[in-house]
Structures are given as structure tokens and as C-alpha cells.
Design a protein around this motif. Sequence first.
Motif, short mmCIF file in Angstrom:
data_model
loop_
_atom_site.label_atom_id
_atom_site.label_comp_id
_atom_site.label_asym_id
_atom_site.label_seq_id
_atom_site.Cartn_x
_atom_site.Cartn_y
_atom_site.Cartn_z
N ILE A 45 -12.05 -2.63 -0.37
CA ILE A 45 -10.98 -1.92 0.34
C ILE A 45 -10.44 -2.81 1.44
O ILE A 45 -11.19 -3.34 2.25
CB ILE A 45 -11.49 -0.61 0.97
N SER A 46 -9.12 -2.99 1.45
CA SER A 46 -8.47 -3.78 2.49
C SER A 46 -7.35 -2.98 3.13
O SER A 46 -6.67 -2.21 2.46
CB SER A 46 -7.89 -5.08 1.90
N ASP A 64 -11.68 -13.65 -6.79
CA ASP A 64 -11.73 -13.06 -5.45
C ASP A 64 -10.94 -11.76 -5.43
O ASP A 64 -9.75 -11.74 -5.19
CB ASP A 64 -11.16 -14.05 -4.43
N LEU A 65 -11.62 -10.66 -5.72
CA LEU A 65 -10.95 -9.37 -5.77
C LEU A 65 -10.46 -8.95 -4.39
O LEU A 65 -9.41 -8.30 -4.27
CB LEU A 65 -11.91 -8.31 -6.32
N GLN A 66 -11.19 -9.35 -3.35
CA GLN A 66 -10.75 -9.00 -2.01
C GLN A 66 -9.41 -9.65 -1.66
O GLN A 66 -8.58 -9.05 -0.97
CB GLN A 66 -11.79 -9.41 -0.96
N HIS A 67 -9.17 -10.84 -2.18
CA HIS A 67 -7.87 -11.48 -1.95
C HIS A 67 -6.76 -10.59 -2.48
O HIS A 67 -5.73 -10.41 -1.83
CB HIS A 67 -7.83 -12.85 -2.62
N TRP A 68 -6.97 -10.04 -3.69
CA TRP A 68 -5.94 -9.19 -4.26
C TRP A 68 -5.73 -7.91 -3.44
O TRP A 68 -4.59 -7.51 -3.20
CB TRP A 68 -6.27 -8.81 -5.70
N VAL A 83 1.39 0.34 7.99
CA VAL A 83 0.05 0.06 7.51
C VAL A 83 0.03 0.18 5.99
O VAL A 83 0.81 0.93 5.39
CB VAL A 83 -0.96 1.05 8.15
N GLY A 84 -0.85 -0.60 5.37
CA GLY A 84 -1.03 -0.51 3.93
C GLY A 84 -2.50 -0.57 3.60
O GLY A 84 -3.27 -1.25 4.29
N VAL A 85 -2.91 0.15 2.55
CA VAL A 85 -4.32 0.13 2.14
C VAL A 85 -4.38 -0.02 0.63
O VAL A 85 -3.52 0.48 -0.10
CB VAL A 85 -5.05 1.43 2.58
N ASP A 86 -5.40 -0.74 0.17
CA ASP A 86 -5.62 -0.86 -1.26
C ASP A 86 -7.11 -0.79 -1.55
O ASP A 86 -7.93 -1.37 -0.81
CB ASP A 86 -5.06 -2.18 -1.81
N VAL A 87 -7.48 -0.07 -2.62
CA VAL A 87 -8.87 0.05 -3.04
C VAL A 87 -8.96 -0.30 -4.51
O VAL A 87 -8.11 0.10 -5.31
CB VAL A 87 -9.43 1.48 -2.78
N GLU A 88 -9.98 -1.07 -4.86
CA GLU A 88 -10.23 -1.42 -6.26
C GLU A 88 -11.73 -1.36 -6.51
O GLU A 88 -12.54 -1.64 -5.63
CB GLU A 88 -9.74 -2.84 -6.56
N PRO A 89 -12.14 -0.98 -7.74
CA PRO A 89 -13.57 -0.97 -8.08
C PRO A 89 -14.10 -2.39 -8.19
O PRO A 89 -13.38 -3.30 -8.63
CB PRO A 89 -13.59 -0.25 -9.43
N ARG A 90 -15.34 -2.58 -7.79
CA ARG A 90 -15.92 -3.92 -7.88
C ARG A 90 -16.14 -4.33 -9.33
O ARG A 90 -16.13 -5.52 -9.66
CB ARG A 90 -17.25 -3.97 -7.13
#
Length: 205
Positions: A193-194, A142-146, A112-119
Motif C-alpha cells: 500500500i502506497s 518491485d511491486l511497491q514501485h508500481w 492525495v492518492g492511494v493504491d493497494v495491490e496483493p503481494r
Amino acid sequence: MTAGTAPTGPVIRSATAPLLGERRSDALALLTPAERSRFATESQPERFLAGRMLLRELVADLAGRDLASITVTAACPDCGAEHGKPVIDGVFVSLSHAGEVVVAAASTTAPVGVDVEPRDGGAFRGATERVAAIRLVAGGDDLQHWTRVEAVLKADGRGLRVDPTEVGIRADRATLDGVGYALTDASDDEHVISIASRLAGVGSQ
């Protein structure tokens, strides 16, 4: 942020540094000698401590294990030093942070992998420039793509040693080197967050 679960997918949880009171004391007591050394040299030690405690608590709940029995290790694939992707025996885990926010994901069935970035720029220095750079690499606004790409790279295990453009994404599925990943969105008002979880089949998309 709200913790969430998927019926057959990873479990996620978040925390904000610094930990306070008894929880911080408990987290310090659980650190291994290697973690204590890293805590002493980290540029953001409180965030590191929050991440390690978050991983232990998540795995304890997911796998029914005692906190004191959970050891978190890390070894850089390039230099062998005690940093890089966290590892816990018997459970797949991933960790990401944005400012003082830490997000962890864990699964007993698949990497599993997780990534979080500020909007947006948020409240911490340099975030605006970071988000602008990420959006440039992601090929648009598209920040969600990243975050999806980053989550897949973490689930793969090689991180940014792999060209991000090699990750193919369509709807809630992704592929990298013929391996399929299920994508989950856990975003909130302040963060994107994805989560990526490796699928059993090859090229599942």
C-alpha cells in the motif's frame, strides 16, 4: 491492515467487504440516488458499498462532520457518467481496492492518492496474472514501485491517462510534471500500500 496517520500527511483506513449487520444498513441508507443506481449495476456491489462507507467514516472523523452530511460524487472525465475518482467537498480523498479489501486516504490540506495491490495471487481470481502484469509495467519485480506510481497518478487526478513512466521516484519523494509528492508506505503482510500527497512546493524532491 492497520490504520495510520502522519503528523502533516493523509489519514488512511481500510475495510473488507461485505459490510455486516447494522453497519451495512447504515451504509445503504447514506447512499445518494446516483450511488444507489451504481450499487445496483456494480459487478462487485458490496465492495462499492464498503468503499463509500469507508470514505464517509474517514472524512467524518478527520473533518468532524456528521456522516449524513457527507456526499460522495464521481464523474468520469471521459464520458461524464457517475464513476471514476470519488470526490467529497472540502476534503481530498482517494480510494483503492484489491479483491475484497478497500483502502481509503483523506487529507484536508493537499491532493492525495492511494493504491493497494496483493503481494501474490491471493484468494481472488485473476490476481496472479494482474500482479505479473503490474510488475512488468513497473519495470521489474518491485511491486511497491508500481503502487507508488499509481498513488501519484491518483493524487494528480488524471490516473492512467498519464504515462506511468512520467512519474519520477527517488526515496520517499516523487515528481510528475514538475509537481512534488510525498510518499508513505502502509503495507502489511498481504498487501503493498502506497500513499502520495502533493507537496506545496513545485518539484519538491
